[in-house]
Motif scaffolding. Structure first.
Motif, PDB file in Angstrom:
ATOM      1  N   ALA A  16      10.863-136.042 -61.521  1.00  0.00           N
ATOM      2  CA  ALA A  16      12.305-136.284 -61.670  1.00  0.00           C
ATOM      3  C   ALA A  16      13.109-135.009 -61.863  1.00  0.00           C
ATOM      4  O   ALA A  16      14.339-135.038 -61.844  1.00  0.00           O
ATOM      5  N   LYS A  17      12.422-133.858 -62.047  1.00  0.00           N
ATOM      6  CA  LYS A  17      13.182-132.608 -62.241  1.00  0.00           C
ATOM      7  C   LYS A  17      13.891-132.174 -60.952  1.00  0.00           C
ATOM      8  O   LYS A  17      14.852-131.421 -60.985  1.00  0.00           O
ATOM      9  N   TYR A  18      13.412-132.663 -59.794  1.00  0.00           N
ATOM     10  CA  TYR A  18      14.005-132.237 -58.519  1.00  0.00           C
ATOM     11  C   TYR A  18      15.238-133.063 -58.192  1.00  0.00           C
ATOM     12  O   TYR A  18      15.208-134.291 -58.242  1.00  0.00           O
ATOM     13  N   LYS A  19      16.299-132.364 -57.802  1.00  0.00           N
ATOM     14  CA  LYS A  19      17.531-133.060 -57.416  1.00  0.00           C
ATOM     15  C   LYS A  19      18.466-132.059 -56.733  1.00  0.00           C
ATOM     16  O   LYS A  19      18.469-130.877 -57.078  1.00  0.00           O
ATOM     17  N   ILE A  20      19.238-132.526 -55.766  1.00  0.00           N
ATOM     18  CA  ILE A  20      20.304-131.698 -55.185  1.00  0.00           C
ATOM     19  C   ILE A  20      21.614-132.442 -55.400  1.00  0.00           C
ATOM     20  O   ILE A  20      21.782-133.580 -54.930  1.00  0.00           O
ATOM     21  N   GLU A  21      22.529-131.800 -56.124  1.00  0.00           N
ATOM     22  CA  GLU A  21      23.863-132.372 -56.328  1.00  0.00           C
ATOM     23  C   GLU A  21      24.812-131.674 -55.360  1.00  0.00           C
ATOM     24  O   GLU A  21      24.767-130.443 -55.229  1.00  0.00           O
ATOM     25  N   ILE A  22      25.679-132.450 -54.738  1.00  0.00           N
ATOM     26  CA  ILE A  22      26.675-131.874 -53.832  1.00  0.00           C
ATOM     27  C   ILE A  22      28.009-131.819 -54.563  1.00  0.00           C
ATOM     28  O   ILE A  22      28.490-132.854 -55.057  1.00  0.00           O
ATOM     29  N   ILE A 202      19.275-136.574 -53.110  1.00  0.00           N
ATOM     30  CA  ILE A 202      20.536-135.872 -52.822  1.00  0.00           C
ATOM     31  C   ILE A 202      21.675-136.745 -53.340  1.00  0.00           C
ATOM     32  O   ILE A 202      21.825-137.904 -52.925  1.00  0.00           O
ATOM     33  N   VAL A 203      22.444-136.177 -54.258  1.00  0.00           N
ATOM     34  CA  VAL A 203      23.430-136.954 -55.011  1.00  0.00           C
ATOM     35  C   VAL A 203      24.841-136.532 -54.624  1.00  0.00           C
ATOM     36  O   VAL A 203      25.169-135.339 -54.605  1.00  0.00           O
ATOM     37  N   ARG A 204      25.679-137.513 -54.329  1.00  0.00           N
ATOM     38  CA  ARG A 204      27.074-137.269 -53.965  1.00  0.00           C
ATOM     39  C   ARG A 204      27.901-136.912 -55.214  1.00  0.00           C
ATOM     40  O   ARG A 204      27.473-137.190 -56.340  1.00  0.00           O
ATOM     41  N   PRO A 205      29.088-136.357 -55.000  1.00  0.00           N
ATOM     42  CA  PRO A 205      29.945-136.043 -56.151  1.00  0.00           C
ATOM     43  C   PRO A 205      30.318-137.269 -56.979  1.00  0.00           C
ATOM     44  O   PRO A 205      30.571-137.152 -58.179  1.00  0.00           O
ATOM     45  N   ASP A 206      30.331-138.456 -56.337  1.00  0.00           N
ATOM     46  CA  ASP A 206      30.677-139.670 -57.098  1.00  0.00           C
ATOM     47  C   ASP A 206      29.464-140.260 -57.833  1.00  0.00           C
ATOM     48  O   ASP A 206      29.552-141.337 -58.421  1.00  0.00           O
ATOM     49  N   GLY A 207      28.316-139.575 -57.784  1.00  0.00           N
ATOM     50  CA  GLY A 207      27.132-140.020 -58.513  1.00  0.00           C
ATOM     51  C   GLY A 207      26.191-140.898 -57.708  1.00  0.00           C
ATOM     52  O   GLY A 207      25.078-141.183 -58.143  1.00  0.00           O
ATOM     53  N   ASN A 226      29.021-134.869 -39.611  1.00  0.00           N
ATOM     54  CA  ASN A 226      28.247-135.926 -40.268  1.00  0.00           C
ATOM     55  C   ASN A 226      27.753-135.421 -41.622  1.00  0.00           C
ATOM     56  O   ASN A 226      26.603-135.597 -41.984  1.00  0.00           O
ATOM     57  N   LYS A 227      28.639-134.770 -42.372  1.00  0.00           N
ATOM     58  CA  LYS A 227      28.235-134.173 -43.658  1.00  0.00           C
ATOM     59  C   LYS A 227      27.839-135.265 -44.659  1.00  0.00           C
ATOM     60  O   LYS A 227      28.425-136.334 -44.646  1.00  0.00           O
ATOM     61  N   PRO A 228      26.832-135.007 -45.496  1.00  0.00           N
ATOM     62  CA  PRO A 228      26.275-133.686 -45.734  1.00  0.00           C
ATOM     63  C   PRO A 228      25.221-133.265 -44.717  1.00  0.00           C
ATOM     64  O   PRO A 228      24.666-132.185 -44.824  1.00  0.00           O
ATOM     65  N   TYR A 229      24.911-134.137 -43.753  1.00  0.00           N
ATOM     66  CA  TYR A 229      23.812-133.835 -42.844  1.00  0.00           C
ATOM     67  C   TYR A 229      24.265-132.906 -41.715  1.00  0.00           C
ATOM     68  O   TYR A 229      25.432-132.894 -41.320  1.00  0.00           O
ATOM     69  N   CYS A 230      23.322-132.165 -41.184  1.00  0.00           N
ATOM     70  CA  CYS A 230      23.535-131.341 -39.997  1.00  0.00           C
ATOM     71  C   CYS A 230      23.619-132.259 -38.783  1.00  0.00           C
ATOM     72  O   CYS A 230      22.855-133.220 -38.677  1.00  0.00           O
TER      73      CYS A 230
END
Ligand code: FES
Length: 243
Positions: A16-22, A202-207, A226-230
């Motif tokens: 659970a330590k892994y996460k990407i917040e945008i 991968i977590v959006r700004p709205d959670g 097509n953000k956040p995707y390439c």
């Protein structure tokens, strides 16, 4: 079901330590210190894209900000350039699971169903080598063509392509640890997305959390529609990170 409970089949369970917040108008905030490498596309004997080779490693901290607008002077890290860069940070990709999206298609052969959602193509091109995965999936009774198909699909960094084994009745996914890479395409003379491997959420700004997947590619040039995707826009833009 809330989206943060959704996981695409074949995605590993991870720490659970892994996460990407945008951040809404800013970078990717990476938690958990996954490794970050530059992977360069290399060609086969026929000059077609075929695999990746590690070129460089980048230091990561417990929390690391990575550039999302494409304008940092300290790439792959954020240097605050997003505040004055000419980019649209809006996240427009649907929250729908990629394989359930209306644009997803299925190509059937003797051994596999190959799922394909072209909206997530990053134009690496390995899937087009040796007459392309779409042909190979129909001819897997030939062991050589079966091996080509498996090789090509598992190297699709975005997970646009995915194989469902008819015999095993499950999706076949490469064994990927939680890690990051940035893709370099010397043939097309451009730099590509941030490749997120091993099911890092991968977590959006709205959670809200996007569907957790084993292979994901996040836009790093700031130009995707097509953000956040390439969506492959970095190729047309001839975007270079100059690393
Ligand atoms: S990195 Fe591919 S569209 Fe931005």
């Amino acid at each position: 079901m809330k989206n943060d409970e959704k996981t695409e089949p074949g995605t590993p369970t991870i720490d659970a330590k892994y996460k990407i917040e945008i951040l809404a108008k800013g970078p990717y905030i990476v938690h958990g210190k996954p490794t970050l490498e530059q992977k360069r596309i290399i060609n086969n004997e026929d000059g077609e894209p075929w695999d990746y080779i590690k070129d460089k490693s980048f230091e990561m901290q417990e929390v690391t900000s990575l550039c999302r607008c494409g304008e940092s002077k300290n790439k792959p890290y954020c240097d605050g350039a997003h505040t004055h860069a000419n980019w649209n940070p809006e996240l427009t990709a649907p929250m729908t699971p990629l394989l359930e999206d209306e644009d997803a298609q299925v190509y059937s052969g003797p051994d596999y169903d190959m799922f394909d959602n072209p909206d997530y193509c990053v134009h690496v091109g390995i899937c087009m080598a040796k007459n392309a995965a779409w042909r190979a999936v129909r001819h897997t009774d030939d062991p050589e063509r079966k091996a080509v198909l498996e090789h090509e699909v598992e190297r699709c960094p975005s997970g646009r392509l995915k194989l469902f084994s008819k015999e095993e009745k499950k999706f076949i996914e490469p064994d990927l640890k939680p890690s990051l890479a940035i893709i370099e395409d010397t043939k097309k003379k451009c730099s590509g997305p941030l490749w997120v491997m091993g099911g890092i959420p991968i977590v959006r700004p709205d959670g809200e959390t996007y569907v957790r997947r084993n292979r994901v590619t996040l836009c790093r040039c700031g130009q995707s529609h097509n953000k956040p995707y390439c969506d492959g826009s970095h190729v047309a833009e001839q975007w270079k990170d100059n690393l």
